[in-house]
Design a protein around this motif. Structure first.
Motif, PDB file in Angstrom:
ATOM      1  N   LYS A   1      47.610 -71.757  82.494  1.00 48.22           N
ATOM      2  CA  LYS A   1      47.440 -71.696  83.938  1.00 48.22           C
ATOM      3  C   LYS A   1      46.000 -71.314  84.260  1.00 48.22           C
ATOM      4  N   GLU A   2      45.452 -71.913  85.304  1.00 47.39           N
ATOM      5  CA  GLU A   2      44.055 -71.625  85.645  1.00 47.39           C
ATOM      6  C   GLU A   2      43.853 -70.140  85.932  1.00 47.39           C
TER       7      GLU A   2
ATOM      8  N   GLU B   1      42.366 -64.175  80.802  1.00 46.90           N
ATOM      9  CA  GLU B   1      43.237 -63.469  79.853  1.00 46.90           C
ATOM     10  C   GLU B   1      43.311 -64.222  78.529  1.00 46.90           C
ATOM     11  N   ALA B   2      43.392 -65.563  78.594  1.00 45.67           N
ATOM     12  CA  ALA B   2      43.439 -66.369  77.376  1.00 45.67           C
ATOM     13  C   ALA B   2      42.133 -66.253  76.593  1.00 45.67           C
TER      14      ALA B   2
ATOM     15  N   SER C   1      42.241 -63.135  74.645  1.00 45.37           N
ATOM     16  CA  SER C   1      43.160 -63.248  73.505  1.00 45.37           C
ATOM     17  C   SER C   1      42.516 -64.006  72.352  1.00 45.37           C
ATOM     18  N   ILE C   2      41.760 -65.050  72.675  1.00 42.95           N
ATOM     19  CA  ILE C   2      41.083 -65.822  71.637  1.00 42.95           C
ATOM     20  C   ILE C   2      40.069 -64.953  70.908  1.00 42.95           C
ATOM     21  N   VAL C   3      39.230 -64.247  71.660  1.00 42.64           N
ATOM     22  CA  VAL C   3      38.209 -63.393  71.043  1.00 42.64           C
ATOM     23  C   VAL C   3      38.852 -62.307  70.193  1.00 42.64           C
ATOM     24  N   ALA C   4      39.956 -61.735  70.675  1.00 42.12           N
ATOM     25  CA  ALA C   4      40.625 -60.661  69.935  1.00 42.12           C
ATOM     26  C   ALA C   4      41.202 -61.140  68.615  1.00 42.12           C
TER      27      ALA C   4
ATOM     28  N   PRO D   1      33.313 -67.859  72.839  1.00 43.00           N
ATOM     29  CA  PRO D   1      34.318 -68.900  73.102  1.00 43.00           C
ATOM     30  C   PRO D   1      34.939 -68.712  74.484  1.00 43.00           C
ATOM     31  N   GLU D   2      34.837 -69.719  75.308  1.00 46.92           N
ATOM     32  CA  GLU D   2      35.421 -69.684  76.647  1.00 46.92           C
ATOM     33  C   GLU D   2      36.095 -71.016  76.928  1.00 46.92           C
TER      34      GLU D   2
END
Length: 403
Positions: free
Chosen positions: A353-354, A359-360, A363-366, A378-379
């Protein structure tokens, strides 16, 4: 009064993209995706015969991507194409009264996807009664198309499309009922990035609309190759029939070892058939992940369990993650596969969801090891709408080597 869709034969000076002959099909696909092709004008040959001149739209010049930077833009008179009326609306108007067309407005399927000589489209419930007329109008407008299929969504563990034939071309006739099996087959060959890719969207997911993503991956792979100074070892654990790898192996000296796996046995079987063609070597599908040569590890594989194999851990410079609904969940399983002795990269796609993109991103970086300091974080970048509420995004993560 000029009928909607009618062609008026005029000569206009317009921009043309000069594309080498062997790249024409893939470039046309990209231009069509961005609505940059000029309707009603012909693609012509260059003066020396080594390239084609493709008419492109002035009005959409801001949509040009760096992907097209390698091609020269020239101005010349456009040649009107009066061979066929490619506006499917005018053909639909010959079959359905204008009042009905106006009544259903945006419900009509103006968007579609080409896969080889097939057209795939969605039909809303409101216009289900007009499937036959829609198929007839689409096939009349696009004489290179053999088969029109209705996309009725995805199903099953492997999210395979349910495709139902609506119309087919039989020599000079168009059939919208009692379509023979020999005309309704969905196994086709697509030419992309100079290679022929066998695919069957009823057996394994494939989207020609992701060609832009694959070319962007190629650009990042070249950048990574410069960083580490040697051919890349690439892991594609959700490879499908292999289109992302087809793009990469076409570049001399870019790729060394490849791990290509998919949990869907049908996808893996077609992928291995594709590698047989590309490598000009006969690879027999065995239904397992198998080392076919020093640079080819191919077959059926569960991405979540690859890191349980000690021979695969720490081996790969570039990992591709094309499972957008599960990419973030699977990152912890994939990270151990990276070669941490050098700079490495994960390139992935995510459906989200936009409102939840920030938040996503967190989560990716973590889920990742320390990132390379001189590269962007990373975005997620929105590429297109996936549904009314979801967005299809992509990202790339540059991973720092271990000290």
């Amino acid at each position: 009064m000029v009928k909607r869709g009618a062609r008026v034969p005029v000569m206009n000076v317009m921009r043309h993209l000069m594309v080498p002959n062997r790249q024409v099909e893939s470039v046309i696909s990209l231009l069509r995706e961005r609505n940059l092709l000029v309707d009603g004008y012909r693609i012509t040959q260059s003066n020396n015969g080594t390239a084609r001149l493709i008419p492109v739209s002035f009005s959409n010049k801001d949509n040009f991507s760096p992907i097209f930077d390698d091609y020269e833009l020239v101005e010349r008179e456009g040649e009107s194409d009066n061979r066929i009326d490619s506006d499917w609306w005018s053909h639909l108007a010959d079959l359905i009264d204008q009042e009905t067309i106006d009544e259903f407005g945006d419900s009509w399927p103006n968007a579609h996807e080409f896969i080889g000589d097939m057209m795939i489209l969605r039909i809303e419930d409101a216009i289900k009664d007009y499937k036959e007329q829609i198929a007839l109008a689409k096939l009349t407008a696009h004489p290179h198309i053999r088969l029109v299929l209705e996309d009725e969504g995805v199903f099953g563990e492997f999210r395979i499309r349910k495709l139902t034939p609506l119309g087919a071309r039989a020599n000079d006739k168009i059939l919208t009922s009692n379509i023979p099996v020999e005309l309704s087959h969905t196994r086709v060959v697509v030419k992309e990035s100079g290679r022929h890719i066998i695919c069957d969207p009823t057996r394994a997911y494939y989207s020609t609309k992701l060609q832009t993503e694959r070319l962007e991956t190629l650009a990042y792979a070249k950048e990574l190759r410069k960083e580490i100074g040697e051919p890349l070892r690439v892991c594609d654990p959700f490879c499908g029939v292999g289109p992302a790898l087809a793009c990469l192996i076409g570049e001399d000296g870019l790729i060394g070892d490849i791990l290509a796996a998919d949990l869907n046995p049908d996808a893996a079987e077609i992928m291995i058939e594709n590698f047989s063609k590309w490598d000009r070597t006969e690879y027999e599908f065995t239904g397992e992940l198998k080392r076919y040569s020093e640079t080819r590890l191919l077959g059926v594989g569960d991405a979540t369990r690859l890191s349980e194999n000690e021979n695969l851990i720490g081996n790969w410079n570039l990992i591709l993650m094309n499972l957008p609904h599960r990419t973030i969940d699977f990152l912890p399983n994939i990270v151990p596969l990276l070669d941490r002795s050098k700079v490495s990269m994960i390139r992935g796609r995510v459906v989200v969801k936009e409102s939840e993109i920030a938040e996503a991103n967190a989560s990716i970086v973590a889920a990742l090891p320390p990132l390379l300091e001189n590269k962007p974080l990373p975005e997620l970048r929105i590429k297109r709408d996936y549904s009314a509420s979801l967005r299809l995004c992509s990202f790339e993560a540059w991973i720092a080597p271990m000290d």
